[in-house]
Structure formats: structure tokens, C-alpha cells
Design an enzyme around this catalytic site. Sequence first.
Site, short mmCIF file in Angstrom:
data_model
loop_
_atom_site.label_atom_id
_atom_site.label_comp_id
_atom_site.label_asym_id
_atom_site.label_seq_id
_atom_site.Cartn_x
_atom_site.Cartn_y
_atom_site.Cartn_z
N HIS A 299 -2.32 4.83 9.57
CA HIS A 299 -0.97 5.27 9.92
C HIS A 299 -1.04 6.53 10.78
O HIS A 299 -0.62 7.61 10.35
CB HIS A 299 -0.16 5.53 8.66
CG HIS A 299 0.01 4.34 7.77
ND1 HIS A 299 -1.00 3.85 6.96
CD2 HIS A 299 1.08 3.53 7.56
CE1 HIS A 299 -0.55 2.80 6.30
NE2 HIS A 299 0.69 2.58 6.64
N HIS B 155 0.80 -1.23 0.00
CA HIS B 155 0.00 0.00 0.00
C HIS B 155 0.83 1.29 0.00
O HIS B 155 0.50 2.25 0.67
CB HIS B 155 -0.97 -0.01 1.19
CG HIS B 155 -0.30 0.15 2.53
ND1 HIS B 155 -0.85 -0.33 3.70
CD2 HIS B 155 0.87 0.75 2.92
CE1 HIS B 155 -0.07 -0.05 4.72
NE2 HIS B 155 0.98 0.61 4.28
N HIS C 221 9.95 -3.60 4.28
CA HIS C 221 10.37 -2.20 4.26
C HIS C 221 10.64 -1.71 5.67
O HIS C 221 10.04 -2.19 6.63
CB HIS C 221 9.40 -1.28 3.53
CG HIS C 221 7.98 -1.17 4.04
ND1 HIS C 221 7.14 -2.24 4.26
CD2 HIS C 221 7.23 -0.07 4.35
CE1 HIS C 221 5.95 -1.80 4.66
NE2 HIS C 221 5.98 -0.49 4.74
N GLU D 274 3.60 -5.16 8.89
CA GLU D 274 2.29 -4.98 8.27
C GLU D 274 1.78 -6.30 7.65
O GLU D 274 0.58 -6.50 7.49
CB GLU D 274 2.34 -3.90 7.17
CG GLU D 274 2.52 -2.49 7.72
CD GLU D 274 2.62 -1.42 6.64
OE1 GLU D 274 2.48 -0.24 6.97
OE2 GLU D 274 2.86 -1.75 5.45
#
Length: 292
Positions: free
Chosen positions: A59, A12, A197, A244
Site C-alpha cells: 500500500h 487484510h 470496501h 484487491e
Amino acid sequence: MAKITASVYTSHVPAIGAALDLGKTHEPYWKPVFEGYEYGKQWMKDNKPDVIFLVFNDHATAFSLDMIPTFAIGTAAEYQPADEGWGPRPVPVVKGHPELASHIAQSVIQQDFDLTIVNKMDVDHGLTVPLSLMCGQQDPLKGAWPCPVIPFAVNVVQYPVPSGQRCFNLGQAIRKAVESYDEDLNVHIWGTGGMSHQLQGARAGLINRTWDNQWLDMMINDPVACAQVPHIDYVREAGSEGIELVMWLIARGAMSDVSGGKVTGKVPKLAKRFYHVPASNTAVGHAILECQ
Ligand code: DHB
Ligand code: FE
């Protein structure tokens, strides 16, 4: 009866939303990313769901550090695209499905998962970027997403975050909840976020292709083993934001081959698998599974 027939998995990255919104999809850097979703966009047209149950993470947009629900289900009639600092993305409002969402909340809470009920929430890139990737760009005012969406937010931002095992178990409870809804609805469940990431600290920029692809193999073919991967492995191997990925296990646990914590049925058909680096700071992963 309502039924979950397929699951969709995708990263995303916010810069993907910006590339779409600013017309940069044909630039050499972005072209290979968007090509990976051409199949999925056609698949969405050919397999149009009545409702998408979209597992994502906020977030610190709708929820600040003042209040951090572990699992939050959206029961509202609609959700506005959030302003994350550059104005809201120019995408249509997200229409909800309050009746099915309320039913799922009732059923899942009765199955001993404590959900936060959300009647008002703006949705950030965690939800709108996957929709854009799979449904293509829509006019923000005249256009619309193909169907109602039930947003399901998972805390993967502030520790303690839920384990992969708990997410996998929750997916099974969501499947039961959907199957006890008394209307013929074709429901897709999406798991979003990831893959490797890290956006902060000494290892910022970390990407781990080998681990990502082994994890994808396991998520698809041996989800029971995948659910047992501990937090520390995600963080060590896939970076701080790689955590995530536990959200993908909610969607995987909701597939029809899984029951009672085991694989008892036919493994779903893999309709698409895609992996690409680079895209901003994130390895982009994507898969589509169809229940058999
Ligand atoms: C990036 C990735 C994310 O998952 C996110 O939430 C923010 C930024 C990135 O790759 O830049
Ligand atoms: Fe993120």
C-alpha cells in the site's frame, strides 16, 4: 518435485493487526472476526506447508508512486515488517525462500509474464495481517512464522491494474513453475486483500454482502467465469478497494483443477468459508481450498 496442495484466501484489514497487537481480540466487536479464523489456525498446524507463496498488495509502503511494478516477486532471504506510520508491527521477521523464488521467477518470466525481482522489501499489513490471522500471534523476537514465505506483490493501488483474467492465467504459470522445482516441497498459495470496501470519496464505507458472496461462490466453483469479471464490476459493486480481490484469482488459477484456462480436474475441497461484517471499513472474507 514441489507441489501446490492448497490455497488460502483472506482479507487484510490493518485494524485487525492492531486488534491483535493491542490484545483486543476478545472485545465484542472483534471476537466474531477472530472466531472465523480458529479453524484456519488449526488447519495450518495440521497441514503445515514447507513454503507459503503469498500474493498480496503493497500500500505505497515499499513501493512509492515513484515506481509501481505490476507483479513483483520477493527473492530475498528475509523481509522486515514495515513501519506504516505507527512503528513496525511487533511480529517476527518474514523468512524468504530465495532458491524457490528465483526458480519461480525464471520459469514464470519464461512463460511470458514480466515480473519485477525484489531483493529488498519491507512488508506491510497486506502481508503480515494474513499471516497473523492464519498463524496466530508470535513473539517478535523469540517466535517465528511456521515456514518460509515468498512474497508476491501485485499493483492494485494505481491504475492500470492487472485484469482478473491475467491474474488467473498467472496462477496457472506459477503452478507450472512450482511443479518444475526439483525438491519435494509442500507449497500453499495465498490470495489476499478484499472483500468489498471503499476508503475514499462519496461512497466511502461501501459494503456489498450480496455481491461478495456471489463472487465467492463463483471464485470457488466457476473460476473461469470469475476471471472474466471486468474491473468496472469490482469498482461499481465492491468499491474502489474491492479491486484487491483480483489477487485471489492468482491463487485460484494455481489450483490443480485448472489447466489451459479451463477447469479440467476435480474442483478443490472447500475446507472453510467465512464472511463477516463489520471489520473497520472492510467486509472480511476467508476461504481454504484443498487440491483433490
Ligand atoms: C482498510 C482496508 C484495507 O484493505 C486497507 O489496505 C486499509 C484500510 C480498512 O478497512 O480500514
Ligand atoms: Fe488494502
